[in-house]
Design a protein around this motif. Structure first.
Motif, PDB file in Angstrom:
ATOM      1  N   VAL A 183       0.849  -1.191   0.000  1.00 13.47           N
ATOM      2  CA  VAL A 183       0.000   0.000   0.000  1.00 13.47           C
ATOM      3  C   VAL A 183       0.888   1.246   0.000  1.00 13.47           C
ATOM      4  N   LYS A 184       0.735   2.055  -1.007  1.00 16.98           N
ATOM      5  CA  LYS A 184       1.430   3.343  -1.077  1.00 16.98           C
ATOM      6  C   LYS A 184       0.699   4.331  -0.170  1.00 16.98           C
ATOM      7  N   PRO A 185       1.436   5.071   0.686  1.00 19.09           N
ATOM      8  CA  PRO A 185       0.759   6.042   1.555  1.00 19.09           C
ATOM      9  C   PRO A 185       0.210   7.228   0.765  1.00 19.09           C
ATOM     10  N   VAL A 186      -1.089   7.425   0.851  1.00 22.16           N
ATOM     11  CA  VAL A 186      -1.770   8.544   0.199  1.00 22.16           C
ATOM     12  C   VAL A 186      -2.575   9.261   1.276  1.00 22.16           C
ATOM     13  N   VAL A 187      -2.390  10.551   1.393  1.00 25.63           N
ATOM     14  CA  VAL A 187      -3.075  11.315   2.437  1.00 25.63           C
ATOM     15  C   VAL A 187      -4.585  11.111   2.338  1.00 25.63           C
ATOM     16  N   GLY A 188      -5.188  10.717   3.460  1.00 24.46           N
ATOM     17  CA  GLY A 188      -6.625  10.483   3.512  1.00 24.46           C
ATOM     18  C   GLY A 188      -7.022   9.033   3.378  1.00 24.46           C
ATOM     19  N   ASP A 189      -6.123   8.194   2.857  1.00 23.18           N
ATOM     20  CA  ASP A 189      -6.452   6.773   2.733  1.00 23.18           C
ATOM     21  C   ASP A 189      -6.416   6.103   4.106  1.00 23.18           C
ATOM     22  N   PHE A 190      -7.350   5.208   4.327  1.00 26.31           N
ATOM     23  CA  PHE A 190      -7.498   4.526   5.617  1.00 26.31           C
ATOM     24  C   PHE A 190      -7.720   3.044   5.357  1.00 26.31           C
ATOM     25  N   TYR A 191      -7.025   2.200   6.130  1.00 23.76           N
ATOM     26  CA  TYR A 191      -7.144   0.743   5.983  1.00 23.76           C
ATOM     27  C   TYR A 191      -7.417   0.120   7.351  1.00 23.76           C
ATOM     28  N   LEU A 192      -8.264  -0.911   7.362  1.00 23.00           N
ATOM     29  CA  LEU A 192      -8.552  -1.670   8.583  1.00 23.00           C
ATOM     30  C   LEU A 192      -8.460  -3.147   8.241  1.00 23.00           C
ATOM     31  N   TRP A 193      -7.872  -3.952   9.164  1.00 16.22           N
ATOM     32  CA  TRP A 193      -7.625  -5.359   8.875  1.00 16.22           C
ATOM     33  C   TRP A 193      -7.621  -6.172  10.175  1.00 16.22           C
ATOM     34  N   PRO A 194      -7.689  -7.499  10.090  1.00 17.10           N
ATOM     35  CA  PRO A 194      -7.615  -8.328  11.295  1.00 17.10           C
ATOM     36  C   PRO A 194      -6.269  -8.145  11.991  1.00 17.10           C
ATOM     37  N   SER A 195      -6.291  -8.025  13.304  1.00 14.56           N
ATOM     38  CA  SER A 195      -5.078  -7.657  14.037  1.00 14.56           C
ATOM     39  C   SER A 195      -3.969  -8.691  13.946  1.00 14.56           C
ATOM     40  N   TRP A 196      -4.314  -9.947  13.609  1.00 15.06           N
ATOM     41  CA  TRP A 196      -3.291 -10.993  13.539  1.00 15.06           C
ATOM     42  C   TRP A 196      -2.462 -10.926  12.269  1.00 15.06           C
ATOM     43  N   MET A 197      -2.864 -10.101  11.316  1.00 11.52           N
ATOM     44  CA  MET A 197      -2.169 -10.054  10.023  1.00 11.52           C
ATOM     45  C   MET A 197      -0.825  -9.342  10.148  1.00 11.52           C
ATOM     46  N   LEU A 198       0.221  -9.998   9.704  1.00  9.54           N
ATOM     47  CA  LEU A 198       1.550  -9.383   9.714  1.00  9.54           C
ATOM     48  C   LEU A 198       1.594  -8.215   8.734  1.00  9.54           C
ATOM     49  N   HIS A 199       2.320  -7.163   9.127  1.00  5.02           N
ATOM     50  CA  HIS A 199       2.500  -6.014   8.252  1.00  5.02           C
ATOM     51  C   HIS A 199       3.798  -5.315   8.616  1.00  5.02           C
ATOM     52  N   CYS A 200       4.317  -4.523   7.696  1.00  2.00           N
ATOM     53  CA  CYS A 200       5.564  -3.792   7.920  1.00  2.00           C
ATOM     54  C   CYS A 200       5.522  -2.483   7.144  1.00  2.00           C
ATOM     55  N   VAL A 201       6.455  -1.576   7.438  1.00  2.00           N
ATOM     56  CA  VAL A 201       6.576  -0.316   6.704  1.00  2.00           C
ATOM     57  C   VAL A 201       8.023  -0.173   6.259  1.00  2.00           C
ATOM     58  N   TYR A 202       8.207   0.090   4.972  1.00  2.00           N
ATOM     59  CA  TYR A 202       9.546   0.239   4.408  1.00  2.00           C
ATOM     60  C   TYR A 202      10.075   1.670   4.590  1.00  2.00           C
ATOM     61  N   PRO A 203      11.393   1.826   4.676  1.00  2.00           N
ATOM     62  CA  PRO A 203      11.978   3.166   4.814  1.00  2.00           C
ATOM     63  C   PRO A 203      11.893   3.962   3.515  1.00  2.00           C
ATOM     64  N   PHE A 204      12.084   5.244   3.642  1.00  2.00           N
ATOM     65  CA  PHE A 204      12.145   6.142   2.487  1.00  2.00           C
ATOM     66  C   PHE A 204      13.317   7.086   2.688  1.00  2.00           C
TER      67      PHE A 204
END
Length: 220
Positions: A183-204
């Motif tokens: 998911v590319k960060p776009v101002v105003g975009d919102f995501y909700l998901w099951p809490s058990w799902m693994l996720h990460c954020v890459y550096p810039f």
């Protein structure tokens, strides 16, 4: 001439993510409040939430009180979480009845805000793969990106553009199964998901702040 086999994809087991759009005026109000907080060293220190989080992020501030006091935001969170819950439930219960999977049943459902925090990331910050505990749903709303971020993203020479991106990870890898969702960060975009799902954020690398609001929710 092709035969009509009434082919349909039936996916009752797939994890689901819901996407929504934060109202622009709400994004502006939240940014104004956060900007007021980050210039005050005493309040930054009092709100520091980094000890509870997994990332290497410059500024991580507990924001639960502000979230709960902002009626427009709580209404938004409740609406998104309720919709996600009902649609997931309907898809699982009635996955062979395609006329019913979008129904929202007329019954009360209480959503509880567990914790919320702000991530102000700068160049080099990242969040390793992790999941959230003590809640049913996790969510994120993007509030700000660095001024030169779009240029950096467009110039990303990686096989898959990931600079500053949120990525969801499913452990399965097989034919017909997608195990990464970026998911590319776009101002105003919102995501909700099951809490058990693994996720990460890459550096810039771009100068400036990548700002997001994370909220954990549960059914009460």
């Amino acid at each position: 001439m092709s035969n009509d086999y009434d082919l349909r994809i039936v996916a009752p087991f797939s994890p689901t993510i819901i996407k929504a759009s934060l109202p622009p005026d709400l994004v502006e109000r939240l940014n104004q409040r956060i900007d007021e907080i980050v210039v005050r060293k005493d309040e930054v220190a009092a709100r520091d939430w980094s000890a509870h989080l997994a990332g290497a992020v410059s500024t991580e501030l507990r924001f639960t009180d502000v979230i709960r006091e902002t009626a427009q935001l709580t209404d938004f969170l409740y609406d998104v979480a309720r919709t996600f819950t009902y649609r997931c439930e309907n898809a699982l219960m009635h996955y062979s009845d395609y006329e019913r999977t979008e129904e929202l049943e007329a019954r009360k459902l209480r959503i509880e805000i567990k914790e919320g925090w702000i991530n102000d990331m700068v160049a080099g910050d990242y969040n390793p793969a992790h999941f959230h505990q003590g809640c049913l749903y996790s969510s994120v709303g993007f509030l700000r990106v660095p001024p030169a971020y779009e240029e950096e993203f467009a110039a990303d020479k990686a096989r898959q553009n990931t600079a500053g991106c949120l990525q969801f990870i499913d452990s399965r890898s097989a034919v017909g199964v997608k195990n990464l969702f970026t998911v590319k960060p776009v101002v105003g975009d919102f995501y909700l998901w099951p809490s058990w799902m693994l996720h990460c954020v890459y550096p810039f690398r771009s100068p400036g702040v990548r700002r997001s609001m994370a909220v954990n929710l549960a059914l009460a």
